[in-house]
Design a protein around this motif. Structure first.
Motif, PDB file in Angstrom:
ATOM      1  N   ARG A  19       0.831  -1.212   0.000  1.00  0.00           N
ATOM      2  CA  ARG A  19       0.000   0.000   0.000  1.00  0.00           C
ATOM      3  C   ARG A  19       0.861   1.255   0.000  1.00  0.00           C
ATOM      4  O   ARG A  19       0.559   2.231  -0.710  1.00  0.00           O
ATOM      5  N   LEU A  20       1.918   1.250   0.795  1.00  0.00           N
ATOM      6  CA  LEU A  20       2.789   2.429   0.859  1.00  0.00           C
ATOM      7  C   LEU A  20       3.492   2.664  -0.476  1.00  0.00           C
ATOM      8  O   LEU A  20       3.587   3.808  -0.943  1.00  0.00           O
ATOM      9  N   ARG A  21       3.974   1.602  -1.094  1.00  0.00           N
ATOM     10  CA  ARG A  21       4.644   1.735  -2.386  1.00  0.00           C
ATOM     11  C   ARG A  21       3.669   2.207  -3.462  1.00  0.00           C
ATOM     12  O   ARG A  21       4.014   3.056  -4.299  1.00  0.00           O
ATOM     13  N   LEU A  22       2.454   1.671  -3.446  1.00  0.00           N
ATOM     14  CA  LEU A  22       1.456   2.083  -4.430  1.00  0.00           C
ATOM     15  C   LEU A  22       1.085   3.549  -4.237  1.00  0.00           C
ATOM     16  O   LEU A  22       0.951   4.306  -5.211  1.00  0.00           O
ATOM     17  N   ALA A  23       0.936   3.958  -2.971  1.00  0.00           N
ATOM     18  CA  ALA A  23       0.597   5.349  -2.678  1.00  0.00           C
ATOM     19  C   ALA A  23       1.720   6.290  -3.085  1.00  0.00           C
ATOM     20  O   ALA A  23       1.474   7.467  -3.391  1.00  0.00           O
ATOM     21  N   ALA A  24       2.943   5.788  -3.112  1.00  0.00           N
ATOM     22  CA  ALA A  24       4.078   6.630  -3.498  1.00  0.00           C
ATOM     23  C   ALA A  24       4.269   6.674  -5.011  1.00  0.00           C
ATOM     24  O   ALA A  24       4.599   7.720  -5.577  1.00  0.00           O
ATOM     25  N   VAL A  25       4.038   5.532  -5.685  1.00  0.00           N
ATOM     26  CA  VAL A  25       4.375   5.472  -7.104  1.00  0.00           C
ATOM     27  C   VAL A  25       3.385   6.245  -7.965  1.00  0.00           C
ATOM     28  O   VAL A  25       3.776   6.803  -9.008  1.00  0.00           O
ATOM     29  N   VAL A  26       2.116   6.318  -7.560  1.00  0.00           N
ATOM     30  CA  VAL A  26       1.128   7.012  -8.390  1.00  0.00           C
ATOM     31  C   VAL A  26       1.457   8.503  -8.508  1.00  0.00           C
ATOM     32  O   VAL A  26       1.580   9.039  -9.628  1.00  0.00           O
ATOM     33  N   ALA A  31       4.133  13.073 -11.419  1.00  0.00           N
ATOM     34  CA  ALA A  31       5.122  14.148 -11.313  1.00  0.00           C
ATOM     35  C   ALA A  31       6.212  14.017 -12.377  1.00  0.00           C
ATOM     36  O   ALA A  31       6.583  15.004 -13.022  1.00  0.00           O
ATOM     37  N   VAL A  32       6.731  12.794 -12.582  1.00  0.00           N
ATOM     38  CA  VAL A  32       7.828  12.651 -13.545  1.00  0.00           C
ATOM     39  C   VAL A  32       7.336  12.839 -14.975  1.00  0.00           C
ATOM     40  O   VAL A  32       8.053  13.394 -15.820  1.00  0.00           O
ATOM     41  N   LEU A  94       5.605  -0.235 -12.662  1.00  0.00           N
ATOM     42  CA  LEU A  94       5.379   1.205 -12.545  1.00  0.00           C
ATOM     43  C   LEU A  94       6.567   1.893 -11.890  1.00  0.00           C
ATOM     44  O   LEU A  94       6.978   2.982 -12.320  1.00  0.00           O
ATOM     45  N   GLU A  95       7.120   1.264 -10.868  1.00  0.00           N
ATOM     46  CA  GLU A  95       8.305   1.839 -10.217  1.00  0.00           C
ATOM     47  C   GLU A  95       9.478   1.885 -11.194  1.00  0.00           C
ATOM     48  O   GLU A  95      10.224   2.875 -11.238  1.00  0.00           O
ATOM     49  N   ALA A  96       9.626   0.838 -11.990  1.00  0.00           N
ATOM     50  CA  ALA A  96      10.696   0.823 -12.990  1.00  0.00           C
ATOM     51  C   ALA A  96      10.477   1.914 -14.035  1.00  0.00           C
ATOM     52  O   ALA A  96      11.442   2.530 -14.508  1.00  0.00           O
ATOM     53  N   TYR A  97       9.221   2.161 -14.397  1.00  0.00           N
ATOM     54  CA  TYR A  97       8.941   3.184 -15.401  1.00  0.00           C
ATOM     55  C   TYR A  97       9.273   4.578 -14.868  1.00  0.00           C
ATOM     56  O   TYR A  97       9.789   5.427 -15.617  1.00  0.00           O
ATOM     57  N   VAL A  98       8.986   4.824 -13.602  1.00  0.00           N
ATOM     58  CA  VAL A  98       9.367   6.104 -12.996  1.00  0.00           C
ATOM     59  C   VAL A  98      10.880   6.287 -13.083  1.00  0.00           C
ATOM     60  O   VAL A  98      11.370   7.353 -13.477  1.00  0.00           O
TER      61      VAL A  98
END
Length: 223
Positions: A19-26, A31-32, A94-98
């Motif tokens: 949940r924390l990672r999902l809340a951060a990655v969106v 932003a990026v 998604l994290e990799a795409y960021v």
């Protein structure tokens, strides 16, 4: 409402770390992408250098816009269809795409280039449906089109789908070269940046551990 899709998301969302990672990655993704859009406007106005490219000099450019974007959109939507029932794998992607977008911004900032000789602009036909848009010609090193499809192939673990996505990656790379949209180095470098982005995402997901270990823990999702 029940089923494998719902159960997979229910299980993932029960994990506080997920949940924390999902809340951060969106918000990070929003932003990026917003930052990339503004950065590309500056890139277009900035002078760069023309690279010698013996490969591009061998053939005249051909307009393969529809083929290129057809492959890209088919790959992205096909990959998402596979990833959506696998939330942990989707989150990793998604994290990799960021990370990949941040790598692209850094690479373009460090390597200002003019487009190859004979370039035929690559105008996104889907974006064009919603009105006129700026056609970019200097978002060169490294190829965002090639790297995006390759990242989807990296995220998917189903062997047949991954094989198709790898073939699509090669086809997109060849298409942007045929259209003289990118230099050869732009396309060849893309997979290495994708690999680096995936490792960064794996380290985030594993809490500083091995990205391979982080993927192995989720192997049942990749079936």
């Amino acid at each position: 409402m029940s089923g494998p899709f719902v159960e997979a998301w229910r299980t993932a969302l029960a994990d506080r770390g997920f949940r924390l990672r999902l809340a951060a990655v969106v918000p990070a993704l929003v932003a990026v992408l917003a930052g990339l859009s503004r950065f590309l406007e500056r890139v277009e106005a900035r002078p760069g250098v023309v690279l010698p490219d013996p490969l591009l000099a061998l053939f005249p450019p051909r307009d393969l816009t529809w083929l290129t974007f057809g492959l890209i959109y088919a790959s992205v939507f096909g990959g998402l269809a596979w990833l959506l029932p696998r939330p942990r794998r989707l989150l990793l992607g998604l994290e990799a795409y960021v990370a990949l977008v941040l790598f692209r911004i850094a690479a373009m900032w460090a390597m200002p280039l003019e487009p190859p000789a004979g370039l035929i602009p690559l105008d996104d036909p889907l974006v064009r449906l919603f009105g006129p848009s700026q056609v970019l010609t200097k978002d060169l090193f490294f190829s965002g089109h090639t790297s995006t499809v390759f990242l989807v192939a990296f995220a998917v673990t189903a062997p047949r789908l991954r094989a198709l996505l790898l073939a699509a990656t090669a086809a997109v790379g060849l298409s942007v070269l045929a259209q003289h949209v990118h230099y050869t180095i732009d396309v060849l470098a893309a997979p290495f940046f994708v690999y680096g982005s995936w490792r960064v995402a794996g380290l985030v997901g594993a809490g500083g551990g091995s990205p391979v270990a982080g993927v192995a823990e989720r192997r049942p999702e990749g079936r």
